[in-house]
Enzyme design. Structure first.
Site, PDB file in Angstrom:
ATOM      1  N   ASP A  65       0.709  -1.131  -0.055  1.00  0.00           N
ATOM      2  CA  ASP A  65       0.018   0.028   0.068  1.00  0.00           C
ATOM      3  C   ASP A  65       0.975   1.215   0.004  1.00  0.00           C
ATOM      4  O   ASP A  65       1.598   1.529   0.861  1.00  0.00           O
ATOM      5  CB  ASP A  65      -0.821  -0.127   1.444  1.00  0.00           C
ATOM      6  CG  ASP A  65      -1.854   1.166   1.340  1.00  0.00           C
ATOM      7  OD1 ASP A  65      -1.763   2.213   0.389  1.00  0.00           O
ATOM      8  OD2 ASP A  65      -2.649   1.109   2.262  1.00  0.00           O
ATOM      9  N   SER A 143      -1.511  12.258 -13.125  1.00  0.00           N
ATOM     10  CA  SER A 143      -2.458  12.977 -12.491  1.00  0.00           C
ATOM     11  C   SER A 143      -3.794  12.913 -12.873  1.00  0.00           C
ATOM     12  O   SER A 143      -4.318  11.567 -13.046  1.00  0.00           O
ATOM     13  CB  SER A 143      -2.079  14.500 -12.359  1.00  0.00           C
ATOM     14  OG  SER A 143      -2.973  15.578 -11.804  1.00  0.00           O
ATOM     15  N   TYR A 157     -10.959  14.067  -4.746  1.00  0.00           N
ATOM     16  CA  TYR A 157     -10.267  13.626  -5.584  1.00  0.00           C
ATOM     17  C   TYR A 157      -9.370  14.885  -6.403  1.00  0.00           C
ATOM     18  O   TYR A 157      -7.933  14.693  -6.290  1.00  0.00           O
ATOM     19  CB  TYR A 157     -10.909  13.036  -6.809  1.00  0.00           C
ATOM     20  CG  TYR A 157     -10.104  12.408  -7.682  1.00  0.00           C
ATOM     21  CD1 TYR A 157      -9.270  11.224  -7.815  1.00  0.00           C
ATOM     22  CD2 TYR A 157     -10.210  12.660  -9.237  1.00  0.00           C
ATOM     23  CE1 TYR A 157      -8.576  10.797  -8.740  1.00  0.00           C
ATOM     24  CE2 TYR A 157      -9.552  12.255 -10.287  1.00  0.00           C
ATOM     25  CZ  TYR A 157      -8.674  11.459 -10.216  1.00  0.00           C
ATOM     26  OH  TYR A 157      -7.825  10.792 -10.886  1.00  0.00           O
ATOM     27  N   LYS A 161      -5.055  15.650  -6.851  1.00  0.00           N
ATOM     28  CA  LYS A 161      -4.341  15.563  -8.310  1.00  0.00           C
ATOM     29  C   LYS A 161      -3.693  16.828  -8.622  1.00  0.00           C
ATOM     30  O   LYS A 161      -2.627  17.121  -9.284  1.00  0.00           O
ATOM     31  CB  LYS A 161      -5.480  15.150  -9.108  1.00  0.00           C
ATOM     32  CG  LYS A 161      -5.676  13.705  -9.320  1.00  0.00           C
ATOM     33  CD  LYS A 161      -4.754  12.694  -9.341  1.00  0.00           C
ATOM     34  CE  LYS A 161      -5.156  11.447  -9.441  1.00  0.00           C
ATOM     35  NZ  LYS A 161      -4.009  10.150  -9.615  1.00  0.00           N
TER      36      LYS A 161
END
Length: 271
Positions: A65, A143, A157, A161
């Protein structure tokens, strides 16, 4: 630019990461794939070994992870110990959980930033000393178009990015004198397992907004990424829309906001 001898790809067991791996395997690269699920990694390894072009090519997989700093560092170090310093590090690992701002648990915001931003940062820090020692390398940060403009439903989100853009822009000038290139990719919606997962919670407004753009195949995005790295591009923008958005997003934002607001009002009037 020659194909890499060794490429480390996070999120390499599916989606864009796996598509890049397929193309690099066909070019003769040895690959290290880092992802969370051992079963998916094993399936990806079997696919890629069938694509090998050279007898000494290898496919190495590590279940980790990347949001966990220790796991990310250990995974990269294991890859380097097995196949040597990476010529490329491609950070594709990412998650998205769309939704209305107050309906998204705070833990989702934290997890999204941990995977998308810190997961990239940890892997770069782990791989960079080996790249610096060999005086060459290429870092490719994946991205999103949502990393250029904030979109309704992507409050968890988009910021993660956007953060990648700041990291890549800052690193570019620092690493160039050391012979290490940096690229950042702004893919549009791409037909991947992640997109299918996003669609489960995507608000109707977000669906309408994202439906205005073409959905790409993972292989199509991978092809553009490899071509962009080949010409040493910093910003890699699959498709005309992403290219224009990358160059003119600040200029276009007022017009885009007006368009998005109209879609929002229309959807809400129907509900």
């Amino acid at each position: 630019m020659n194909p890499p001898k060794h490429a480390i790809i996070t999120g390499g067991s599916s989606g864009i990461g796996l598509a890049i791996a397929h193309r690099l395997a066909a070019q003769g690269a040895s690959l290290s794939l880092i992802a969370r699920t051992p079963e998916k990694l094993e399936a990806a390894r079997a696919q890629l070994e069938a694509k090998r072009r050279l007898p000494d090519q290898q496919v190495f997989t590590v279940a980790a992870d990347v949001a966990d700093r220790a796991q990310a560092d250990q995974a990269v170090q294991r890859a380097i110990a097995h196949l040597g310093p990476p010529d490329w590090l491609v950070t594709c690992a990412g998650i998205a959980r769309p939704g209305e701002f107050l309906e998204i648990p705070v833990e989702v915001f934290e997890r999204t930033m941990a995977v998308n931003y810190f997961g990239t940062l940890y892997c770069i820090r782990a791989a960079l000393p080996a790249m610096e020692q060999q005086r060459h390398g290429q870092i490719v940060c994946v991205s999103s178009g949502a990393g250029l403009i904030g979109l309704y439903g992507y409050t968890a989100y988009s910021p993660s990015k956007f953060a990648l853009r700041g990291l890549a822009e800052s690193l570019r000038g620092e690493l160039k004198p050391k012979g290490i290139g940096v690229s950042i990719v702004y893919p549009p919606d791409t037909d991947t397992p992640q997109l299918a997962e996003e669609n489960k919670t995507k608000p109707l407004v977000t669906q309408k907004i994202t439906a205005t753009a073409k959905t790409w195949s993972a292989d199509g995005v991978a092809e553009v990424i490899l071509a962009g790295v080949q010409r040493r591009a910093f910003a890699i923008t699959p498709g005309f829309e992403m290219g224009v958005l990358n160059r003119l997003h600040s200029v276009l934002l007022p017009m885009l906001n007006q368009s998005f607001d109209k879609i929002t009002a229309k959807v809400r009037n129907l509900q």
